[in-house]
Design a protein around this motif. Structure first.
Motif, PDB file in Angstrom:
ATOM      1  N   ARG A 101       0.835  -1.214   0.000  1.00  0.00           N
ATOM      2  CA  ARG A 101       0.000   0.000   0.000  1.00  0.00           C
ATOM      3  C   ARG A 101       0.864   1.256   0.000  1.00  0.00           C
ATOM      4  O   ARG A 101       0.575   2.220  -0.710  1.00  0.00           O
ATOM      5  N   ALA A 102       1.923   1.256   0.779  1.00  0.00           N
ATOM      6  CA  ALA A 102       2.767   2.453   0.909  1.00  0.00           C
ATOM      7  C   ALA A 102       3.563   2.741  -0.359  1.00  0.00           C
ATOM      8  O   ALA A 102       3.782   3.899  -0.712  1.00  0.00           O
ATOM      9  N   THR A 103       4.002   1.687  -1.042  1.00  0.00           N
ATOM     10  CA  THR A 103       4.876   1.884  -2.199  1.00  0.00           C
ATOM     11  C   THR A 103       4.135   1.902  -3.525  1.00  0.00           C
ATOM     12  O   THR A 103       4.630   2.466  -4.506  1.00  0.00           O
ATOM     13  N   GLY A 104       2.981   1.229  -3.593  1.00  0.00           N
ATOM     14  CA  GLY A 104       2.273   1.100  -4.855  1.00  0.00           C
ATOM     15  C   GLY A 104       2.774  -0.064  -5.703  1.00  0.00           C
ATOM     16  O   GLY A 104       2.368  -0.214  -6.852  1.00  0.00           O
ATOM     17  N   TYR A 105       3.654  -0.869  -5.148  1.00  0.00           N
ATOM     18  CA  TYR A 105       4.218  -2.022  -5.847  1.00  0.00           C
ATOM     19  C   TYR A 105       3.831  -3.312  -5.129  1.00  0.00           C
ATOM     20  O   TYR A 105       3.492  -3.280  -3.949  1.00  0.00           O
ATOM     21  N   VAL A 106       3.936  -4.453  -5.845  1.00  0.00           N
ATOM     22  CA  VAL A 106       3.689  -5.743  -5.205  1.00  0.00           C
ATOM     23  C   VAL A 106       5.009  -6.325  -4.693  1.00  0.00           C
ATOM     24  O   VAL A 106       6.073  -6.067  -5.255  1.00  0.00           O
ATOM     25  N   VAL A 107       4.921  -7.098  -3.620  1.00  0.00           N
ATOM     26  CA  VAL A 107       6.098  -7.759  -3.061  1.00  0.00           C
ATOM     27  C   VAL A 107       6.771  -8.568  -4.165  1.00  0.00           C
ATOM     28  O   VAL A 107       6.102  -9.251  -4.938  1.00  0.00           O
ATOM     29  N   GLY A 108       8.080  -8.470  -4.229  1.00  0.00           N
ATOM     30  CA  GLY A 108       8.835  -9.131  -5.291  1.00  0.00           C
ATOM     31  C   GLY A 108       9.081  -8.192  -6.457  1.00  0.00           C
ATOM     32  O   GLY A 108       9.881  -8.477  -7.329  1.00  0.00           O
ATOM     33  N   GLY A 109       8.402  -7.054  -6.447  1.00  0.00           N
ATOM     34  CA  GLY A 109       8.575  -6.056  -7.498  1.00  0.00           C
ATOM     35  C   GLY A 109       8.667  -4.652  -6.926  1.00  0.00           C
ATOM     36  O   GLY A 109       8.497  -3.662  -7.636  1.00  0.00           O
TER      37      GLY A 109
END
Length: 165
Positions: A101-109
């Protein structure tokens, strides 16, 4: 390093941030291994790059505040060292959903570049030992190669010894 051009479907907030900053970078797509235990180590293998030159982006909470840590995929994050580098007392890994949520990216990316909000960032000092390093370009299967000084400048990072192993 060459082109700053995005090729079809590779435009991510990370690549857009790098292009906007007018830095030199190279995108390296690869086929991600969904069964990999470590996305970063799998990226290093797929690209034929030494794992100490590929850096993973991790999120931790330092005294309750989200903090980005960028460390080589060949090692792990030293939470005590991160807390000290961030001027805090205690650090723990952030919940993956909170990180997404904080970064706007999915884990692993998760990329250290182009995150949804600007967060305090600490990059392991080993980054300075290489002419270029690789970090996620904002999705699994895409790494961005850039100069360590550009990584530090674009993330407004602090350099510190935060990696173990």
């Amino acid at each position: 390093m060459g082109s700053r051009k995005s090729k079809g479907g590779q435009g991510t907030p990370a690549t857009l941030a790098a292009a906007k900053a007018e830095i030199g970078f190279t995108l390296h797509p690869y086929e991600p291994d969904p069964a990999a235990e470590s996305y970063g180590a799998a990226a290093a293998r797929a690209l034929g790059v030494p794992p100490e030159r590929v850096f993973k982006t991790l999120l931790a909470e330092v005294d309750g505040a989200l903090t980005v840590a960028v460390v080589p995929v060949s090692g792990s994050l030293d939470l005590k060292a991160l807390a000290a580098a961030a001027g805090g007392k205690k650090a723990r890994m952030a919940d993956p959903k909170v990180a997404e949520r904080a970064t706007g990216y999915v884990v692993g990316g998760i990329s250290p570049l182009g995150q949804r909000r600007e967060l305090p960032t600490v990059v392991d000092e080993s980054v300075s030992g290489f002419p270029t390093v690789y970090v996620s370009a904002g999705r699994r299967g895409l790494q961005i190669e850039l100069a360590p000084a550009d990584l530090v400048r674009l993330t407004a990072a602090t350099l510190a010894a935060i990696a173990r192993g």
